[in-house]
Scaffold this active site. Structure first.
Site, PDB file in Angstrom:
ATOM      1  N   HIS A 250       2.407  -5.611  12.263  1.00 34.96           N
ATOM      2  CA  HIS A 250       1.211  -4.895  11.818  1.00 34.96           C
ATOM      3  C   HIS A 250       0.491  -5.656  10.707  1.00 34.96           C
ATOM      4  O   HIS A 250       1.109  -6.103   9.750  1.00 34.96           O
ATOM      5  CB  HIS A 250       1.619  -3.499  11.316  1.00 34.96           C
ATOM      6  CG  HIS A 250       0.464  -2.639  10.936  1.00 34.96           C
ATOM      7  ND1 HIS A 250      -0.394  -2.101  11.857  1.00 34.96           N
ATOM      8  CD2 HIS A 250       0.024  -2.222   9.707  1.00 34.96           C
ATOM      9  CE1 HIS A 250      -1.306  -1.382  11.244  1.00 34.96           C
ATOM     10  NE2 HIS A 250      -1.085  -1.444   9.937  1.00 34.96           N
TER      11      HIS A 250
ATOM     12  N   ILE B 189       6.615  -3.088   9.032  1.00 39.46           N
ATOM     13  CA  ILE B 189       6.244  -4.482   9.224  1.00 39.46           C
ATOM     14  C   ILE B 189       5.991  -4.787  10.694  1.00 39.46           C
ATOM     15  O   ILE B 189       5.256  -5.718  11.025  1.00 39.46           O
ATOM     16  CB  ILE B 189       7.352  -5.408   8.669  1.00 39.46           C
ATOM     17  CG1 ILE B 189       7.482  -5.226   7.162  1.00 39.46           C
ATOM     18  CG2 ILE B 189       7.072  -6.871   8.983  1.00 39.46           C
ATOM     19  CD1 ILE B 189       8.573  -6.069   6.539  1.00 39.46           C
ATOM     20  N   GLU B 190       6.549  -3.989  11.588  1.00 42.97           N
ATOM     21  CA  GLU B 190       6.420  -4.270  13.013  1.00 42.97           C
ATOM     22  C   GLU B 190       5.268  -3.474  13.643  1.00 42.97           C
ATOM     23  O   GLU B 190       4.118  -3.896  13.578  1.00 42.97           O
ATOM     24  CB  GLU B 190       7.756  -4.019  13.707  1.00 42.97           C
ATOM     25  CG  GLU B 190       8.851  -4.958  13.176  1.00 42.97           C
ATOM     26  CD  GLU B 190      10.175  -4.797  13.874  1.00 42.97           C
ATOM     27  OE1 GLU B 190      10.194  -4.786  15.122  1.00 42.97           O
ATOM     28  OE2 GLU B 190      11.211  -4.693  13.181  1.00 42.97           O
ATOM     29  N   MET B 191       5.534  -2.283  14.172  1.00 44.41           N
ATOM     30  CA  MET B 191       4.472  -1.520  14.834  1.00 44.41           C
ATOM     31  C   MET B 191       3.848  -0.468  13.911  1.00 44.41           C
ATOM     32  O   MET B 191       2.745   0.022  14.173  1.00 44.41           O
ATOM     33  CB  MET B 191       5.019  -0.886  16.113  1.00 44.41           C
ATOM     34  CG  MET B 191       5.513  -1.955  17.091  1.00 44.41           C
ATOM     35  SD  MET B 191       6.419  -1.314  18.517  1.00 44.41           S
ATOM     36  CE  MET B 191       5.075  -0.989  19.646  1.00 44.41           C
TER      37      MET B 191
END
Length: 366
Positions: free
Chosen positions: A121, A163-165
């Site tokens: 993200h 930090i990811e989706m």
């Protein structure tokens, strides 16, 4: 030379190491008893030379992986997996609506993403390499540190990871529930009128469990002996013996399902990652990471938990040195109970250039 290698320079060291390797006087193509390796390895696996295994190591023999039968089209199992496949590719699961599971586990990049550590993200970069999801079904625990016990648990983790989706699961479920297609697909697959996090996880995990395919090694062990070259058969023998690979990579899935410290913790440095310790808080787990399956390994470079090794050749060179070498620089570090301990399964292998090429060739057949 070995004593001078530190983990901060290990990538440079393995790049240059081949220049220092001896060459083989002759290609190793038979055992000390004189029988050609191809003839030996065309026998049933039960008659292959015994692997080199350290005392106390639990292991299982190589065997062709038995793939589950594909579900019949239109069956409940097929509908669940098809739903999972659509969800896997759909950025609807992310906050931005721009990131899908496929973003980091790309089918065209060996079900990984081809970079050292993944972007998520707002282009935030994580600190770990995306594992190849094609082999996720073999793992007794998921993520490099083993913090998820099942594929279902793992499937939801990246969705909510900031930090990811970076999505809120409730909002994702709301999006799915008001979508033009998903309510009907969930009903057809689960006979459920309400889309839940549990059903979302089951669908994604079901799709991932069906990704595994046969390798050339599977076919070779099933009797199709022409699929491996002479170099790959020599590499297979090295894998089982001198290279000591089966201490950790054994069984049909070529993994022991355990955690080991390869000397790549970068303790006290910018790339520091304490690995399994962050889950267990047990000092013996500092710097330990999950043993990956080696199936399909050729397609998912770069390697290691942080992606610092760019090729299989460099991976082999790292192991040839006996792994990375983390040494305390100060008395304070030496006294720190969390200073990582290098796995005692790793030791210099003394492979020559030809042996390294053969071992890499075998790994590429996986």
């Amino acid at each position: 030379m070995l004593k001078k290698i530190t983990v901060s320079r290990v990538a440079v060291a393995v790049s240059a190491a081949v220049l220092l390797l001896p060459t083989a006087g002759a290609v190793f193509a038979q055992t000390s008893a004189g029988e050609p390796l191809r003839a030996i390895y065309q026998k049933p696996v039960s008659e292959w030379p015994a692997p080199t295994i350290d005392e106390g190591v639990e292991w299982s023999e190589m065997a062709p992986l038995q793939l589950p039968k594909r579900p019949e089209k239109g069956s409940k199992e097929h509908l669940i997996a098809a739903l999972g496949a659509k969800l896997f590719d759909d950025p609807i699961l992310s906050k931005s609506g721009q990131i899908s599971c496929q973003s980091c586990h790309n089918r065209e990049l060996g079900w990984a993403d081809g970079v050292k550590t993944s972007f998520g993200h707002d282009r935030q970069r994580g600190n770990r390499n995306a594992p190849a999801v094609i082999t996720a079904v073999h793992r007794p625990s998921l993520f490099w540190d083993g913090r998820a016990a099942t594929l279902e648990e793992q499937a939801l983790g990246p969705i909510e990871n900031p930090i990811e989706m970076a999505a809120e699961l409730d909002k994702v479920l709301e999006r799915l529930s008001t979508h033009d297609v998903y309510p009907e697909m969930f009903f057809d697959a689960f006979a459920a009128n309400q889309i839940s996090a549990d059903l979302l996880a089951v669908a994604l995990a079901s799709f991932e469990r069906g990704l595994e395919r046969k390798t050339r090694l599977d076919l070779f062990m099933e009797g199709r002996h022409s699929v491996l070259s002479d170099s790959q058969i020599r590499g297979l023998h090295l894998f089982r013996t001198k290279a000591r690979c089966m201490n950790c990579h054994n069984g049909p899935a070529l993994t022991d399902g355990k955690f080991h410290n390869l000397g790549l913790t970068y303790f006290g440095k910018p790339l520091e990652d304490l690995g399994r310790y962050q889950v267990t808080n047990d000092p013996k787990d500092v710097g330990a990471f999950a043993t990956p399956s080696l199936r399909h390994i050729r397609n998912s470079a770069p390697y290691m938990h942080n992606g610092v090794i760019s090729s299989l050749r460099k991976v082999v060179l790292l192991y040839n040195f006996g792994g990375g070498r983390e040494r305390p620089r100060t008395k304070k570090e030496a006294a720190d109970p969390l200073f990582p301990t290098h796995s005692n399964l790793l030791q210099p292998l003394k492979l020559n250039r030809t042996e390294i090429e053969d071992l890499v060739s075998f790994l590429e057949a996986l």
